[in-house]
Design a protein around this motif. Structure first.
Motif, PDB file in Angstrom:
ATOM      1  N   TYR A   1       0.787  -1.240   0.000  1.00  0.00           N
ATOM      2  CA  TYR A   1       0.000   0.000   0.000  1.00  0.00           C
ATOM      3  C   TYR A   1       0.816   1.285   0.000  1.00  0.00           C
ATOM      4  CZ  TYR A   1      -4.763  -1.723   0.064  1.00  0.00           C
ATOM      5  OH  TYR A   1      -5.943  -2.277  -0.292  1.00  0.00           O
TER       6      TYR A   1
ATOM      7  N   VAL B   1       1.869   1.963  -3.735  1.00  0.00           N
ATOM      8  CA  VAL B   1       1.014   1.975  -4.923  1.00  0.00           C
ATOM      9  C   VAL B   1       0.192   3.253  -5.024  1.00  0.00           C
ATOM     10  CG1 VAL B   1       0.904  -0.528  -5.073  1.00  0.00           C
ATOM     11  CG2 VAL B   1      -0.826   0.695  -3.766  1.00  0.00           C
ATOM     12  N   GLY B   2      -0.470   3.398  -6.184  1.00  0.00           N
ATOM     13  CA  GLY B   2      -1.158   4.650  -6.502  1.00  0.00           C
ATOM     14  C   GLY B   2      -2.451   4.883  -5.745  1.00  0.00           C
ATOM     15  N   LEU B   3      -3.177   5.846  -6.244  1.00  0.00           N
ATOM     16  CA  LEU B   3      -4.358   6.370  -5.565  1.00  0.00           C
ATOM     17  C   LEU B   3      -5.412   5.313  -5.274  1.00  0.00           C
ATOM     18  CD1 LEU B   3      -5.503   9.096  -4.637  1.00  0.00           C
ATOM     19  CD2 LEU B   3      -6.663   9.242  -6.841  1.00  0.00           C
ATOM     20  N   MET B   4      -5.601   4.359  -6.187  1.00  0.00           N
ATOM     21  CA  MET B   4      -6.668   3.380  -6.013  1.00  0.00           C
ATOM     22  C   MET B   4      -6.215   2.158  -5.224  1.00  0.00           C
ATOM     23  SD  MET B   4      -9.562   4.248  -7.147  1.00  0.00           S
ATOM     24  CE  MET B   4      -9.237   5.887  -6.573  1.00  0.00           C
ATOM     25  N   GLY B   5      -4.930   2.106  -4.938  1.00  0.00           N
ATOM     26  CA  GLY B   5      -4.439   0.967  -4.185  1.00  0.00           C
ATOM     27  C   GLY B   5      -4.382  -0.310  -5.002  1.00  0.00           C
ATOM     28  N   ILE B   6      -4.239  -0.162  -6.328  1.00  0.00           N
ATOM     29  CA  ILE B   6      -4.148  -1.361  -7.165  1.00  0.00           C
ATOM     30  C   ILE B   6      -2.680  -1.687  -7.407  1.00  0.00           C
ATOM     31  CG2 ILE B   6      -4.665  -2.317  -9.445  1.00  0.00           C
ATOM     32  CD1 ILE B   6      -7.154  -0.470  -9.408  1.00  0.00           C
TER      33      ILE B   6
ATOM     34  N   GLY C   1       0.640  -3.208  -9.102  1.00  0.00           N
ATOM     35  CA  GLY C   1       1.153  -3.445 -10.448  1.00  0.00           C
ATOM     36  C   GLY C   1       1.914  -4.759 -10.516  1.00  0.00           C
TER      37      GLY C   1
ATOM     38  N   THR D   1      -1.652  -8.956 -15.167  1.00  0.00           N
ATOM     39  CA  THR D   1      -0.980  -9.562 -14.020  1.00  0.00           C
ATOM     40  C   THR D   1      -1.824 -10.662 -13.414  1.00  0.00           C
ATOM     41  OG1 THR D   1      -1.712  -7.561 -12.987  1.00  0.00           O
ATOM     42  CG2 THR D   1       0.650  -7.934 -13.081  1.00  0.00           C
TER      43      THR D   1
ATOM     44  N   SER E   1     -10.580   4.994  -1.829  1.00  0.00           N
ATOM     45  CA  SER E   1     -10.524   3.526  -1.887  1.00  0.00           C
ATOM     46  C   SER E   1      -9.305   2.941  -1.183  1.00  0.00           C
ATOM     47  CB  SER E   1     -10.494   3.059  -3.335  1.00  0.00           C
ATOM     48  OG  SER E   1     -11.731   3.284  -3.938  1.00  0.00           O
ATOM     49  N   LYS E   2      -8.167   3.530  -1.430  1.00  0.00           N
ATOM     50  CA  LYS E   2      -6.943   2.943  -0.901  1.00  0.00           C
ATOM     51  C   LYS E   2      -6.905   2.976   0.634  1.00  0.00           C
ATOM     52  CE  LYS E   2      -2.022   3.697  -0.954  1.00  0.00           C
ATOM     53  NZ  LYS E   2      -0.936   4.458  -1.534  1.00  0.00           N
TER      54      LYS E   2
ATOM     55  N   TYR F   1     -12.348  -0.325  -4.175  1.00  0.00           N
ATOM     56  CA  TYR F   1     -12.465   0.288  -5.505  1.00  0.00           C
ATOM     57  C   TYR F   1     -13.474  -0.449  -6.383  1.00  0.00           C
ATOM     58  CZ  TYR F   1      -9.189  -3.226  -7.371  1.00  0.00           C
ATOM     59  OH  TYR F   1      -8.573  -4.382  -7.733  1.00  0.00           O
TER      60      TYR F   1
END
Lengths: 369, 358
Positions: free
Chosen positions: A106, A109-114, A116, B15, B236-237, B302
Motif C-alpha cells: 500500500y 502503490v497509486g491512488l486506487m491501491g491497485i 502493479g 498480471t 478507496s486505498k 475500488y
C-alpha cells in the motif's frame, strides 16, 4: 562507515491514555540485529512495541527511526521504513492470503491501491521467503494460526522495511512453526540487514535467536545485554518471580516445583534416564528422593526442581562410600524404589550397589502402579 | 466512472492472468454488466408501469422529443422520470453509506437505519417541520436536507461519543439502536402535540417514499450524491487499508483520525441526503453491501463502491417499482417493501457467514 542505525528510543515513556506505565526506556537496535524484549505478562513489552508502532501515543522521550525523530516523519515515510506483525489478527473479508500480503504494498502503490506487476512479484517473493506459497490462494480465514502468522510476516516484508517490529511472533504456534518463523526472522536480519525488535515468551528461543535481550519488569528496562549477560545468575527467575529451581537458564527448561517434605520413594537415576520417572512421580504427587547424581548431570535441574531431596556428588568424581551411605539412609525411609537407570560404569558403581541394596530390601518396583 | 473502472480492470487483467485468476475477473465483469442490464431493464419497467398505462410508442415519442406536451408527457417527464432518478441516486447513496459504516464499525449489521442516523434525522426534521408549519411556512427542500443532516450528525455524534468509551463494536450497534428508539419516542411525543395537518405531513415523510420528486430536488441530490461518492471512491486505498484493522492501516501510513472523520462525514452526508429527500428507508444500506460481496466475492473498496452504488440503485428501483404497482393505485411505503424483501437477505447472509467462520 559507521554502523547503520535502525531504531532507537531515548528516555521513552510509554503507557495507556495519560498513565505512564514504563519510563526511561532506552533501547537500540541496529541494522541486521535482533533485539528481544522478555518479561512477565503485563510487564509492558507490548506497550513498548505499540508505542513504537504508533498505536499508542508517546508519553515522553523520543523514538528515532533511522536517526530521525519519528514524530516529525510523515506517515507514509514511516510506512516504507517500519513494518510490524502484532498479536491482534486482522479480519479482512473475502481476501486470499496473497491479497493480504499484497496490502503490504500500500505505501508504494497509486491512488486506487491497485498493485502493479512489480508489486505482485514482490508479493510472491515475500510468500516464498516465509514458506507460505501453498496457502497463497486460500482465504485468510481458512488457514491455521501458524500459517496466518507467516502470511502476516510476508505482509510485513512486502512493505520493504528497514525496521521490523514483531509482538510475540511465536505465540500459539507449534514447535515446527516456531522454529520456521524464528529461522525466517534470523535470516531476514542477517541477509537483508533488517533491524528487528520483538517480544518473546519462550526464553530458550530468545536466548538462541537474539543478539541482545532487554528485560521489561513493569517499570522500565531492568536489564539489557547479550543473552549470556542477561541469563547469568538467577536474574531471570527474579524477573518472572519464580523460584530458583523452577527454571534452568542453560537449557531454558521449566519445572513444576514440589514441596513434599518427607520422600516416600527413591529414584536411582542419572544421565537423563530418571527424568520421565521424576515427572510421573510429581504428577501423582508422590514425594521422592533422587540419587546419586553428578552435579552436572543432565537431569540435575529436573531433580532439583521435582525431588524433595537430591543426593549428589561433584561432577566426574567417584561417588564414594560417603554418598552411598547417605543414599542408603534415605532409601531406608522410603517405601518404594525405582531404578530407571540402565547404564552403569566405573564412575557410578555406587548406584549399582544402591540397586542391589534395594532389591535385597524388597522395595524395588519396576513400573508405577 | 464505470468506464474508467472497467479499463482499470483490463489493465489489471495482465498480471492477474499471470496468477491464473481469470475466473475472478470474469465474475467481476459479469457482475457489473449484469447490474447495468438490470438497471436498464428496471428503468424501462418503471417508466412503462403505473396507474396511467402508456404504450411503447408514446414513451418513445416523448423520449425522442417528438411529443412535448399533454398528459402523458407530464406524467412521464414530471412524475416518473424524476422519481426514477431519485430512486437511482438515493438507492446508490444508501448502499455506499452502508458500506462505509460497515467498514468503519467492522460490523456486518451497521447501516444508516440501524445506527439511529435515520431516526435522528427524522426527529430534527419533525421538529423543524412542526415549528415552521405552525408559523405557516412550508419547509423547503434545502431546509429539509439541512434539518435531516443536522439530525443525522447529532445521532452519529452520540454513537461516536460512546465509541470513544466502548471498545466493542457490537455494543456500539446496540447503542445506536437505543438512540434510534429514543429519537423515535421523542418524535412520537412531538406528533402527539402537533396539529393534525402536521402529522399527516410528517407521517407521509417518515414512511419513506420517492413520490412527488421535483426536478429541482433531483438536481440537488444528484450533485450531493455524486460528489460524495466520487470523494469516497478516491478514498478507496485508505479504506482498503482500514479493512485490515486500525493498527495495520496506521502502519501502512494512513492518517487514521482523518480517515475516520471523513468516513463518518461522508456516510452521514449520504444517509442524511436520502432521509431528507425520501424519508427513512430501511435495509438497503445493510443488505446491498452483503449482496455485492456475495456476487463479486471481494470486499475491495475500488470495486465495492461503484458496485454498491449500482446494486443499491437497482435494488431501490426494483423496490420502488413494487411499492408503486403491487397494490396500485394505492402506493405502499418504500420501507415496507425493502424490509420484506431485504431483511431475509440480511438474515441469510448472517447465517452463511456464521457457518463459514466456524
Amino acid at each position: 562507515m559507521t554502523e547503520k542505525m535502525g531504531l532507537k528510543t531515548e528516555n521513552l515513556s510509554v503507557g495507556y491514555g495519560k498513565k505512564i506505565l514504563l519510563s526511561g526506556v532506552e533501547l537500540e537496535v541496529k541494522a541486521g540485529k535482533i533485539l528481544t524484549l522478555i518479561g512477565p505478562n503485563g510487564s509492558g513489552k507490548s506497550t513498548i512495541l505499540k508505542t513504537i508502532t504508533r498505536q499508542l501515543r508517546t508519553l515522553g522521550g523520543k523514538i528515532l527511526l533511522m536517526d530521525r525523530n519519528m514524530e516529525e516523519l510523515p506517515g507514509e515515510e514511516i510506512a516504507k521504513t517500519l513494518s510490524m506483525v502484532m498479536t491482534e489478527r486482522p479480519t479482512p473479508e473475502l481476501m486470499t492470503c496473497r491479497e493480504v500480503v499484497g496490502t503490504g504494498r500500500y505505501p508504494y502503490v497509486g491512488l486506487m491501491g491497485i498493485l502493479g506487476k512489480e508489486d505482485w512479484k514482490k508479493v510472491e517473493k515475500a510468500l516464498e521467503t516465509v514458506l507460505a506459497k501453498e496457502v497463497a490462494d486460500k482465504s485468510f480465514y481458512e488457514i491455521s494460526d501458524g500459517q496466518r502468522q507467516r502470511v502476516m510476516l510476508a505482509r510485513a516484508l512486502c512493505q520493504e522495511p528497514q525496521v521490523l517490529v514483531l509482538d510475540e511472533p511465536t505465540s500459539y504456534l507449534d514447535m515446527r512453526f516456531k522454529l520456521d518463523i524464528l529461522e525466517s526472522i534470523r535470516r531476514l536480519a542477517k541477509e537483508r540487514k533488517i533491524a528487528i525488535m520483538m517480544s518473546l515468551h519462550e526464553l530458550d528461543l530468545a536466548m538462541k535467536v537474539s543478539d541482545e535481550i532487554a528485560c521489561v519488569d513493569g517499570k522500565g528496562i531492568s536489564r539489557l545485554g547479550t543473552p549470556e549477560e542477561v541469563f547469568r545468575g538467577t536474574y531471570v527467575q527474579e524477573l518472572y518471580g519464580v523460584s530458583k529451581e523452577s527454571y534452568e537458564p542453560l537449557t531454558g527448561e521449566l519445572f513444576l516445583s514440589s514441596k513434599g517434605i518427607q520422600p516416600k520413594a527413591f529414584v536411582i537415576g542419572g544421565g537423563g534416564e530418571g527424568i520421565p520417572t521424576y515427572y510421573r512421580l510429581q504428577r501423582e504427587e508422590i514425594p521422592f528422593a533422587a540419587g546419586i547424581l553428578f552435579e552436572n548431570d543432565l537431569e540435575m535441574a529436573a531433580a532439583r526442581a521435582c525431588a524433595s531431596k537430591v543426593i549428589s556428588v561433584a561432577a566426574f568424581s567417584e561417588m564414594g562410600e560417603e554418598a552411598l551411605k547417605r543414599a542408603k539412609e534415605c532409601m531406608d525411609e522410603c517405601e518404594t524404589v525405582f531404578c530407571p537407570l540402565t547404564t552403569f560404569g566405573p564412575l557410578n558403581e555406587a548406584n549399582k550397589a544402591l540397586l542391589e541394596y534395594a532389591q535385597n530390601c524388597g522395595k524395588l518396583k519396576n513400573v508405577l502402579e | 466512472m464505470e468506464q474508467e473502472k472497467s479499463k482499470k480492470n483490463m489493465e489489471d487483467g495482465g498480471t492477474e492472468k499471470l496468477m491464473r485468476r481469470e475466473p475472478v475477473m470474469m465474475r467481476r465483469i459479469l457482475f457489473f454488466s449484469g447490474m447495468l442490464l438490470l438497471l436498464f431493464g428496471l428503468v424501462a419497467w418503471n417508466v412503462g408501469s403505473g396507474s396511467q398505462s402508456m404504450s411503447f410508442r408514446e414513451i418513445l415519442d416523448i423520449l425522442t422529443g417528438k411529443v412535448q406536451e399533454g398528459a402523458a408527457f407530464q406524467i412521464l417527464w414530471n412524475i416518473r422520470f424524476p422519481r426514477i432518478c431519485a430512486a437511482f441516486f438515493l438507492g446508490g447513496a444508501l448502499a455506499v453509506s452502508g458500506f462505509l459504516l460497515q467498514t468503519f464499525f467492522g460490523n456486518p449489521i451497521a447501516g444508516p437505519y440501524v445506527l439511529g442516523i435515520s431516526s435522528g434525522a427524522k426527529l430534527v426534521v419533525a421538529i423543524v417541520m412542526i415549528m415552521l408549519l405552525s408559523k405557516g411556512v412550508r419547509i423547503s427542500s434545502f431546509g429539509m436536507m439541512a434539518a435531516a443532516f443536522v439530525g443525522a450528525m447529532i445521532a452519529m455524534g452520540f454513537v461516536l461519543l460512546v465509541s470513544l468509551r466502548v471498545q466493542k463494536m457490537s455494543l456500539l450497534i446496540v447503542c445506536g439502536i437505543m438512540i434510534g428508539y429514543i429519537c423515535s419516542a421523542v418524535t412520537e411525543l412531538l406528533v402527539t402535540f402537533a396539529d393534525d395537518s402536521n402529522i399527516v405531513n410528517l407521517h407521509n415523510w417518515s414512511m419513506g417514499s420517492f413520490s412527488g420528486m421535483a426536478w429541482g430536488n433531483v438536481k440537488t441530490m444528484a450533485w450531493i450524491v455524486l460528489l460524495t461518492c466520487v470523494i469516497t471512491f478516491l478514498l478507496s486505498k485508505p479504506i482498503g487499508a482500514y479493512q485490515m484493522g486500525e493498527a495495520y492501516a496506521r502502519n501502512m501510513g494512513v492518517n487514521i483520525r482523518g480517515l475516520r472523520i471523513l468516513l463518518i462525514l461522508l456516510s452521514s452526508i449520504l444517509s442524511a441526503c436520502v432521509t431528507a429527500f425520501a424519508g427513512p428507508i430501511s435495509f438497503v444500506g445493510i443488505a446491498v453491501p452483503h449482496l455485492v460481496k456475495l456476487m463479486t466475492k471481494t470486499a475491495k473498496p475500488y470495486l465495492m463502491i461503484p458496485g454498491c452504488f449500482l446494486c443499491g440503485a437497482v435494488v431501490t428501483l426494483f423496490c420502488d417499482g413494487i411499492a408503486r404497482t403491487i397494490f396500485a393505485p394505492t402506493e405502499v411505503s418504500i420501507s415496507s417493501v425493502t424490509a420484506v424483501l431485504l431483511a431475509p437477505v440480511v438474515i441469510l447472509m448472517m447465517i452463511r457467514k456464521g457457518e463459514k467462520r466456524r
